[in-house]
Design a protein around this motif. Sequence first.
Motif, PDB file in Angstrom:
ATOM      1  N   PRO A   1       0.806  -1.223   0.000  1.00 21.62           N
ATOM      2  CA  PRO A   1       0.000   0.000   0.000  1.00 21.62           C
ATOM      3  C   PRO A   1       0.835   1.268   0.000  1.00 21.62           C
ATOM      4  CG  PRO A   1      -0.921  -1.595   1.524  1.00 21.62           C
ATOM      5  CD  PRO A   1       0.386  -2.167   1.051  1.00 21.62           C
ATOM      6  N   GLY A   2       0.556   2.147  -0.953  1.00 30.29           N
ATOM      7  CA  GLY A   2       1.243   3.423  -1.029  1.00 30.29           C
ATOM      8  C   GLY A   2       2.682   3.347  -1.492  1.00 30.29           C
ATOM      9  N   MET A   3       3.075   2.197  -1.991  1.00 31.74           N
ATOM     10  CA  MET A   3       4.478   2.006  -2.366  1.00 31.74           C
ATOM     11  C   MET A   3       4.616   1.801  -3.874  1.00 31.74           C
ATOM     12  SD  MET A   3       5.916   2.264   0.581  1.00 31.74           S
ATOM     13  CE  MET A   3       7.559   1.571   0.421  1.00 31.74           C
TER      14      MET A   3
ATOM     15  N   GLY B   1      -6.328  -5.299  -9.996  1.00 29.75           N
ATOM     16  CA  GLY B   1      -5.529  -5.776  -8.881  1.00 29.75           C
ATOM     17  C   GLY B   1      -6.248  -6.788  -8.005  1.00 29.75           C
ATOM     18  N   THR B   2      -5.462  -7.593  -7.311  1.00 32.00           N
ATOM     19  CA  THR B   2      -5.966  -8.503  -6.275  1.00 32.00           C
ATOM     20  C   THR B   2      -5.271  -8.155  -4.977  1.00 32.00           C
ATOM     21  OG1 THR B   2      -6.405 -10.350  -7.782  1.00 32.00           O
ATOM     22  CG2 THR B   2      -6.061 -10.876  -5.454  1.00 32.00           C
ATOM     23  N   ARG B   3      -6.070  -7.852  -3.981  1.00 30.88           N
ATOM     24  CA  ARG B   3      -5.499  -7.572  -2.659  1.00 30.88           C
ATOM     25  C   ARG B   3      -5.538  -8.858  -1.845  1.00 30.88           C
ATOM     26  NH1 ARG B   3      -3.863  -3.317  -0.161  1.00 30.88           N
ATOM     27  NH2 ARG B   3      -4.769  -1.903  -1.687  1.00 30.88           N
ATOM     28  N   LEU B   4      -4.345  -9.385  -1.547  1.00 28.50           N
ATOM     29  CA  LEU B   4      -4.196 -10.660  -0.843  1.00 28.50           C
ATOM     30  C   LEU B   4      -3.799 -10.425   0.598  1.00 28.50           C
ATOM     31  CD1 LEU B   4      -3.895 -13.786  -0.793  1.00 28.50           C
ATOM     32  CD2 LEU B   4      -1.525 -13.441  -1.520  1.00 28.50           C
ATOM     33  N   THR B   5      -4.515 -11.077   1.502  1.00 30.41           N
ATOM     34  CA  THR B   5      -4.171 -11.064   2.918  1.00 30.41           C
ATOM     35  C   THR B   5      -4.013 -12.499   3.381  1.00 30.41           C
ATOM     36  OG1 THR B   5      -5.436  -9.025   3.294  1.00 30.41           O
ATOM     37  CG2 THR B   5      -4.842 -10.330   5.232  1.00 30.41           C
ATOM     38  N   VAL B   6      -2.847 -12.807   3.922  1.00 31.53           N
ATOM     39  CA  VAL B   6      -2.578 -14.150   4.443  1.00 31.53           C
ATOM     40  C   VAL B   6      -2.488 -14.067   5.955  1.00 31.53           C
ATOM     41  CG1 VAL B   6      -1.098 -16.166   4.342  1.00 31.53           C
ATOM     42  CG2 VAL B   6      -1.317 -14.697   2.328  1.00 31.53           C
ATOM     43  N   LEU B   7      -3.355 -14.814   6.612  1.00 28.44           N
ATOM     44  CA  LEU B   7      -3.427 -14.743   8.078  1.00 28.44           C
ATOM     45  C   LEU B   7      -2.501 -15.765   8.745  1.00 28.44           C
ATOM     46  CD1 LEU B   7      -7.289 -14.394   8.347  1.00 28.44           C
ATOM     47  CD2 LEU B   7      -5.584 -12.570   8.351  1.00 28.44           C
TER      48      LEU B   7
ATOM     49  N   TYR C   1       1.045   7.359 -15.094  1.00 30.23           N
ATOM     50  CA  TYR C   1      -0.124   6.592 -14.701  1.00 30.23           C
ATOM     51  C   TYR C   1      -0.703   7.198 -13.416  1.00 30.23           C
ATOM     52  CZ  TYR C   1       1.198   2.691 -17.803  1.00 30.23           C
ATOM     53  OH  TYR C   1       1.500   1.901 -18.889  1.00 30.23           O
ATOM     54  N   VAL C   2      -2.002   6.979 -13.218  1.00 27.91           N
ATOM     55  CA  VAL C   2      -2.656   7.403 -11.991  1.00 27.91           C
ATOM     56  C   VAL C   2      -3.314   6.190 -11.336  1.00 27.91           C
ATOM     57  CG1 VAL C   2      -4.804   8.038 -13.195  1.00 27.91           C
ATOM     58  CG2 VAL C   2      -4.296   9.037 -10.959  1.00 27.91           C
ATOM     59  N   GLN C   3      -3.249   6.143 -10.015  1.00 24.94           N
ATOM     60  CA  GLN C   3      -3.829   5.023  -9.274  1.00 24.94           C
ATOM     61  C   GLN C   3      -4.691   5.556  -8.141  1.00 24.94           C
ATOM     62  OE1 GLN C   3      -1.128   2.501  -7.011  1.00 24.94           O
ATOM     63  NE2 GLN C   3      -2.373   0.703  -7.480  1.00 24.94           N
ATOM     64  N   SER C   4      -5.969   5.227  -8.164  1.00 29.02           N
ATOM     65  CA  SER C   4      -6.861   5.535  -7.056  1.00 29.02           C
ATOM     66  C   SER C   4      -6.760   4.419  -6.032  1.00 29.02           C
ATOM     67  CB  SER C   4      -8.293   5.689  -7.558  1.00 29.02           C
ATOM     68  OG  SER C   4      -8.378   6.762  -8.479  1.00 29.02           O
ATOM     69  N   PRO C   5      -7.094   4.691  -4.772  1.00 29.97           N
ATOM     70  CA  PRO C   5      -6.939   3.682  -3.715  1.00 29.97           C
ATOM     71  C   PRO C   5      -7.609   2.367  -4.055  1.00 29.97           C
ATOM     72  CG  PRO C   5      -7.444   5.816  -2.772  1.00 29.97           C
ATOM     73  CD  PRO C   5      -7.585   5.978  -4.256  1.00 29.97           C
TER      74      PRO C   5
END
Lengths: 111, 114
Positions: free
Chosen positions: A39-41, A105-111, B36-40
């Motif tokens: 995130p944010g990177m 995108g796919t947001r993956l969370t591994v617990l 490029y632009v990326q929304s959350p």
Amino acid sequence: EADIYQTPRYLVIGTGKKITLECSQTMGHDKMYWYQQDPGMELHLIHYSYGVNSTEKGDLSSESTVSRIRTEHFPLTLESARPSHTSQYLCASSEYTDTQYFGPGTRLTVL
Amino acid sequence: AQSVTQPDIHITVSEGASLELRCNYSYGATPYLFWYVQSPGQGLQLLLKYFSGDTLVQGIKGFEAEFKRSQSSFNLRKPSVHWSDAAEYFCAVGGADSWGKLQFGAGTQVVVTP
């Protein structure tokens, strides 16, 4: 503009499970890519393909594997998911001009 | 080796004000340049690209960018920002000898205030 699809969009899974992230494009692009992004990177290239039966590792080492049996399909597999694999995975494809078009995108969370 | 630097990690701008995002690149041959632009929670959307020709490139959503070879820069501009422009912006570089692979910058987060 390419149509590129990723499923699932969100995945929460336990440690040790095998997962496959799907990526498909309908534009007939030969080149496809997988990126990992926290995130944010920034984006880190983990796999790419120049066509059917062609796969290469990217700049960032990843325990995932990919396959390219059909032009339109480029799935990514994790044999045994770990919490360190938690991230967003972005798939892209490009035409001959190298312009890359991204899936959601796919947001993956591994617990 | 190709590289991209986006010097500003975070920019705050008032709605209606102008916006400029900086991008500097390193590439041994003629670069292909992208914004490029990326929304959350979303993928990246192409704003504009430069391959050759006119160094001022127009893109979607009212954005433009100018390629300056002497400064190795490809800065993105918008004359008047809207609240919907709040997002993460990524600059990327590729080229004829990069075999389709792009090098992305670390991104600039844009916050738009009322």
